[in-house]
Design a protein around this motif. Structure first.
Motif, mmCIF file in Angstrom:
data_model
loop_
_atom_site.group_PDB
_atom_site.id
_atom_site.type_symbol
_atom_site.label_atom_id
_atom_site.label_comp_id
_atom_site.label_asym_id
_atom_site.label_seq_id
_atom_site.Cartn_x
_atom_site.Cartn_y
_atom_site.Cartn_z
ATOM 1 N N GLY A 54 22.565 2.198 -9.945
ATOM 2 C CA GLY A 54 23.796 2.216 -10.711
ATOM 3 C C GLY A 54 24.489 0.867 -10.782
ATOM 4 O O GLY A 54 24.042 -0.124 -10.194
ATOM 5 N N PRO A 55 25.603 0.797 -11.496
ATOM 6 C CA PRO A 55 26.292 -0.484 -11.723
ATOM 7 C C PRO A 55 26.814 -1.140 -10.457
ATOM 8 O O PRO A 55 26.942 -2.363 -10.410
ATOM 9 C CB PRO A 55 27.425 -0.105 -12.678
ATOM 10 C CG PRO A 55 27.594 1.376 -12.532
ATOM 11 C CD PRO A 55 26.241 1.913 -12.218
ATOM 12 N N LEU A 56 27.094 -0.362 -9.414
ATOM 13 C CA LEU A 56 27.583 -0.962 -8.166
ATOM 14 C C LEU A 56 26.459 -1.586 -7.344
ATOM 15 O O LEU A 56 26.715 -2.219 -6.321
ATOM 16 C CB LEU A 56 28.320 0.080 -7.322
ATOM 17 C CG LEU A 56 29.729 0.458 -7.791
ATOM 18 C CD1 LEU A 56 30.331 1.500 -6.863
ATOM 19 C CD2 LEU A 56 30.626 -0.773 -7.857
ATOM 20 N N ALA A 57 25.227 -1.416 -7.779
ATOM 21 C CA ALA A 57 24.087 -2.022 -7.077
ATOM 22 C C ALA A 57 23.729 -3.390 -7.639
ATOM 23 O O ALA A 57 22.817 -4.047 -7.135
ATOM 24 C CB ALA A 57 22.873 -1.097 -7.175
ATOM 25 N N ALA A 58 24.455 -3.846 -8.649
ATOM 26 C CA ALA A 58 24.022 -5.017 -9.417
ATOM 27 C C ALA A 58 24.595 -6.333 -8.924
ATOM 28 O O ALA A 58 25.791 -6.457 -8.676
ATOM 29 C CB ALA A 58 24.389 -4.828 -10.888
ATOM 30 N N VAL A 59 23.721 -7.329 -8.808
ATOM 31 C CA VAL A 59 24.139 -8.728 -8.767
ATOM 32 C C VAL A 59 24.142 -9.227 -10.213
ATOM 33 O O VAL A 59 23.667 -8.543 -11.120
ATOM 34 C CB VAL A 59 23.198 -9.593 -7.903
ATOM 35 C CG1 VAL A 59 23.260 -9.174 -6.448
ATOM 36 C CG2 VAL A 59 21.765 -9.532 -8.425
ATOM 37 N N THR A 60 24.668 -10.404 -10.439
ATOM 38 C CA THR A 60 24.650 -10.959 -11.784
ATOM 39 C C THR A 60 23.209 -11.192 -12.236
ATOM 40 O O THR A 60 22.351 -11.536 -11.422
ATOM 41 C CB THR A 60 25.427 -12.285 -11.841
ATOM 42 O OG1 THR A 60 24.884 -13.187 -10.876
ATOM 43 C CG2 THR A 60 26.898 -12.070 -11.563
ATOM 44 N N PRO A 61 22.921 -11.013 -13.528
ATOM 45 C CA PRO A 61 21.539 -11.222 -13.990
ATOM 46 C C PRO A 61 21.092 -12.663 -13.831
ATOM 47 O O PRO A 61 21.846 -13.596 -14.126
ATOM 48 C CB PRO A 61 21.592 -10.814 -15.473
ATOM 49 C CG PRO A 61 23.032 -10.852 -15.851
ATOM 50 C CD PRO A 61 23.811 -10.575 -14.610
ATOM 51 N N GLY A 62 19.864 -12.857 -13.365
ATOM 52 C CA GLY A 62 19.353 -14.203 -13.152
ATOM 53 C C GLY A 62 18.167 -14.567 -14.018
ATOM 54 O O GLY A 62 17.925 -15.741 -14.289
ATOM 55 N N THR A 63 17.404 -13.563 -14.469
ATOM 56 C CA THR A 63 16.169 -13.845 -15.194
ATOM 57 C C THR A 63 16.380 -14.594 -16.511
ATOM 58 O O THR A 63 15.653 -15.562 -16.786
ATOM 59 C CB THR A 63 15.382 -12.542 -15.413
ATOM 60 O OG1 THR A 63 14.869 -12.111 -14.139
ATOM 61 C CG2 THR A 63 14.224 -12.739 -16.373
ATOM 62 N N PRO A 64 17.338 -14.213 -17.370
ATOM 63 C CA PRO A 64 17.506 -14.988 -18.606
ATOM 64 C C PRO A 64 17.804 -16.462 -18.341
ATOM 65 O O PRO A 64 17.243 -17.349 -18.994
ATOM 66 C CB PRO A 64 18.688 -14.290 -19.299
ATOM 67 C CG PRO A 64 18.680 -12.901 -18.758
ATOM 68 C CD PRO A 64 18.247 -13.048 -17.336
ATOM 69 N N GLY A 65 18.659 -16.722 -17.350
ATOM 70 C CA GLY A 65 18.993 -18.099 -17.015
ATOM 71 C C GLY A 65 17.839 -18.842 -16.390
ATOM 72 O O GLY A 65 17.607 -20.030 -16.681
ATOM 73 N N GLY A 66 17.096 -18.168 -15.516
ATOM 74 C CA GLY A 66 15.947 -18.801 -14.890
ATOM 75 C C GLY A 66 14.869 -19.153 -15.900
ATOM 76 O O GLY A 66 14.279 -20.238 -15.845
ATOM 77 N N LEU A 67 14.618 -18.239 -16.838
ATOM 78 C CA LEU A 67 13.623 -18.492 -17.876
ATOM 79 C C LEU A 67 14.045 -19.688 -18.733
ATOM 80 O O LEU A 67 13.244 -20.590 -18.992
ATOM 81 C CB LEU A 67 13.449 -17.240 -18.740
ATOM 82 C CG LEU A 67 12.324 -17.246 -19.781
ATOM 83 C CD1 LEU A 67 11.857 -15.825 -20.071
ATOM 84 C CD2 LEU A 67 12.749 -17.915 -21.088
ATOM 85 N N CYS A 68 15.304 -19.692 -19.177
ATOM 86 C CA CYS A 68 15.781 -20.801 -20.013
ATOM 87 C C CYS A 68 15.709 -22.133 -19.261
ATOM 88 O O CYS A 68 15.318 -23.163 -19.835
ATOM 89 C CB CYS A 68 17.210 -20.535 -20.471
ATOM 90 S SG CYS A 68 17.365 -19.245 -21.731
ATOM 91 N N TYR A 69 16.077 -22.124 -17.998
ATOM 92 C CA TYR A 69 16.070 -23.365 -17.216
ATOM 93 C C TYR A 69 14.648 -23.906 -17.061
ATOM 94 O O TYR A 69 14.398 -25.105 -17.269
ATOM 95 C CB TYR A 69 16.697 -23.129 -15.841
ATOM 96 C CG TYR A 69 16.771 -24.383 -15.009
ATOM 97 C CD1 TYR A 69 17.876 -25.216 -15.076
ATOM 98 C CD2 TYR A 69 15.721 -24.754 -14.175
ATOM 99 C CE1 TYR A 69 17.940 -26.389 -14.326
ATOM 100 C CE2 TYR A 69 15.774 -25.923 -13.422
ATOM 101 C CZ TYR A 69 16.883 -26.732 -13.504
ATOM 102 O OH TYR A 69 16.939 -27.907 -12.781
ATOM 103 N N MET A 70 13.713 -23.041 -16.676
ATOM 104 C CA MET A 70 12.326 -23.491 -16.499
ATOM 105 C C MET A 70 11.744 -24.011 -17.805
ATOM 106 O O MET A 70 11.102 -25.060 -17.844
ATOM 107 C CB MET A 70 11.465 -22.345 -15.963
ATOM 108 C CG MET A 70 11.675 -22.034 -14.501
ATOM 109 S SD MET A 70 10.448 -20.847 -13.871
ATOM 110 C CE MET A 70 10.951 -19.356 -14.722
ATOM 111 N N LEU A 71 11.976 -23.258 -18.877
ATOM 112 C CA LEU A 71 11.429 -23.642 -20.166
ATOM 113 C C LEU A 71 12.014 -24.960 -20.652
ATOM 114 O O LEU A 71 11.288 -25.843 -21.122
ATOM 115 C CB LEU A 71 11.690 -22.531 -21.186
ATOM 116 C CG LEU A 71 11.144 -22.765 -22.588
ATOM 117 C CD1 LEU A 71 9.625 -22.825 -22.569
ATOM 118 C CD2 LEU A 71 11.631 -21.663 -23.535
#
Length: 650
Positions: free
Chosen positions: A127-144
């Protein structure tokens, strides 16, 4: 004419000589992959194809890895776009391993008091209380942007085609159906996943075209931001980061936050805007001339490095592969390393500062190696004292004494070693003879599900020398989707603790990263790439990867043989995922999972050494790996036989 018995003798001698020559020989269920120009391996065949497409279009290993990452997220390969990305890259021009930390952080309001007020012993699993901020979109953009060569539009094209509609695989379709009761709690998730709502089967069927219109729109917005920046005269890197900004600071961020908060989540616009991926120095140790690299102690990766340091002090090759002595020694080394992980690892950007330099020192490894009893399991394996090597007083000595009372070392209680996503039952042996099955295979399935929860892994390499190893995760099914973004939120907050007695370095706080199980790996030999390897499976990841590495280095296995070889799992550690109370995560002393192929004699000896033995068909998550054949200047790919993981080479 030679007799049959003579011919048979010659054959057996030939087989024996082959085994002696290679150190280990087995017929693998999957063939090894071979490539001269590139290799792309990940958790789903379609996603591996996405990587191959980028290679065929002239992209490098970073481009291909990012395409596979986007595809696996879109396919919900036990992760989503709202999860986290952890990566190691080998830069051939710099001749350096680069670490990428794209793990989200605890949001505003995620405090110990908040969760304890709601009756939690750990943050929730779903559920929503289990969430950290999303990291994958930022990580993908940074690596690319920094290490790739292609545009975001190029890299996202396969994923966007999938979001427009792809034939869903049986594993994902069935996972949706199994989780439909939880999915119904979240309106946006229900709209995406329950495509046959009200029917007997409400989730999609295997092979059905699965459409994700909201996700497609989100990805299109990112591409539009990139293309708009290019038209405005921005460079490639700036244009990719314009897409990054639209996700974390623009209209995508606004809808993500709105959808999260509507469903009870804590993430704010400021949380997204203030987060960013971090490029770090990788940690490493040398084992028999091979430099093994891991991410920093916000992951469990250094536990593998600690284990290797301890095992330097033993002649593993002489013990023999999966002999009782070998299994015992590896188990003991892992227990000591994981005891340190459980207590000392955490976000290095927060205080207290972790003593990682001492934990990875040779002097500390010598101390820990001497603690191993060669004839008996140590049921009281505990964190060591790395501060003593610095001539300092351990600031947590009192905590360690009190903490020891939490560990129940008298009742392993294991009846079932079957993660929910695995169809093959394990057999509990305990003090019984081999093959005597217990009647109850369900009593402990929740524990094993938490221990071996999967994600995916991504391995890519090219002839120019670029190498990428990624273990992304988060936002797995059943996932809570944030508004009309199509993005499933992470569940990684559960890897925090609420009590410093369990781990003073990993107590939840806003802006802090939880200590995760996710752990890509790279190894160099003579300064050149030697192995790239990763696996899924929660707390078992670095156990499996340690043995995979030893299979190659100590026993001469190919990467395919090593990925399929029998493995062991220790449960004498604190679980990192799931559970609602302390008892759900406590170590289980002497609890040992073995592959059913282990010899009877070894099992009997291990039982006499204090182990509770269980046998299973599956003893490792799917391992994916690339071996760099410097002699022939080619690539070998390995992909385990117990999952849907798949590779393509050329």
């Amino acid at each position: 004419m030679p007799t049959f018995s003579f011919r048979l003798t010659l054959f057996l001698v030939a087989v024996y000589c082959t085994i002696i020559h290679t150190g280990y020989a087995q017929r693998t269920q999957k063939p090894p992959l071979h490539g001269k120009n590139w290799m792309a391996i990940t958790g789903k065949p379609l996603a591996a194809t996405a990587g191959a497409k980028l290679f065929n279009d002239g992209g490098n290993a970073v481009d291909a890895a990012c395409a596979m990452l986007a595809a696996t997220c879109t396919m919900w390969d036990v992760l989503s776009w709202g999860g986290e990305t952890q990566a190691l890259l080998y830069h051939p021009k710099l001749k350096k391993v680069i670490a990428i930390n794209a793990l989200g952080v605890a949001p505003t309001g995620a405090t110990v008091d908040f969760f304890k007020s709601k009756g939690y012993a750990f943050p929730p699993e779903y559920g929503p209380l289990a969430a950290v901020t999303p990291g994958t979109p930022g990580g993908l953009c940074y690596m690319l942007a920094n290490y790739g060569t292609k545009s975001l539009a190029d890299v996202l094209k396969p994923a966007m085609e999938m979001a427009a509609g792809y034939p869903i695989d049986a594993q994902t379709a069935n996972s949706i159906e199994r989780g439909k009761d939880r999915i119904k709690q979240w309106p946006y998730s229900k709209d995406v996943f329950l495509v046959h709502e009200g029917e007997t089967r409400e989730g999609p069927e295997a092979g059905e075209i699965f459409v994700q219109s909201d996700l497609l729109q989100t990805l299109q917005k990112m591409v539009d931001a990139e293309q708009s920046a290019l038209r405005a005269g921005k460079g490639r890197k700036e244009a990719i980061m314009a897409a990054y900004d639209r996700f974390y600071k623009g209209d995508i961020a606004a809808e993500f936050v709105r959808g999260s908060q509507e469903q009870g989540g804590l993430i704010t616009k400021a949380d997204l805007a203030n987060w960013k991926p971090v490029e770090e120095e990788a940690l490493h140790v040398n084992y028999k001339g091979i430099d093994v690299y891991k991410l920093q102690e916000w992951t469990q990766g250094p536990a593998l490095l600690q284990s290797l340091n301890i095992l330097k002090h033993f002649d593993l090759g002489k013990m023999g592969y999966n002999s009782a002595d070998y299994i015992h020694t590896v188990y003991q080394a892992m227990n000591l390393a994981f005891a340190d992980r459980d207590f000392y690892y955490g976000d290095p950007y927060f205080l207290p500062k972790t003593p990682i330099e001492s934990l990875l020192s040779d002097d500390y490894a010598k101390v820990r190696a001497k603690e191993i009893n060669p004839t008996k399991n140590n049921a009281f394996a505990a964190p060591g004292d790395p501060y003593a090597l610095q001539g300092k007083k351990n600031p947590f000595s009192a905590l360690l004494i009190e903490r020891a009372k939490l560990s129940d070392t008298t009742d392993s209680g294991i009846k079932d070693f079957v993660p929910k996503h695995d169809a093959t039952p394990a057999v509990a042996l305990a003090n019984s003879s081999r093959g005597a099955e217990t009647a109850d295979f369900s009593a402990d399935s929740a524990y094993m599900d938490r221990l071996m929860r999967g994600t995916t892994s991504i391995e890519a390499a090219d002839s120019a020398g670029w190498v990428v190893s990624i273990t992304p995760s988060g936002g797995w099914l059943p996932a809570c989707i944030a508004g009309r973004t199509g993005v499933g939120m992470s569940q990684r907050l559960q890897s925090f603790v609420l009590d410093s007695l369990v781990s003073p370095f990993n107590v939840i706080a806003p802006g802090k990263r939880p200590r995760v199980t996710l752990t890509p790996s790279l190894a160099l030999k003579d300064g050149k790439p030697f192995l790239s390897f990763a696996v899924q499976g929660g707390d078992t990841q670095d156990q499996n990867l340690l043995q995979f590495f030893l299979n190659v280095v100590e026993f001469g296995m190919t990467v395919q043989e090593a990925s399929e070889a029998p493995n062991i799992n220790s449960n004498q550690l604190w679980l990192s995922l799931g559970g609602t109370k302390i008892a759900d995560r406590k170590p289980r002393a002497g609890s040992l999972l073995l592959d059913k192929r282990v010899a009877n004699a070894a099992i009997e000896k291990l039982k006499s050494m204090g182990y509770t033995i269980q046998l299973g068909e599956r003893t490792s998550g799917p391992i994916n790996a690339i071996y760099f054949d410097q002699k022939h200047n080619t690539l070998w790919g390995g992909s385990s036989n117990n999952g849907e993981d798949y590779g393509i080479g050329w």
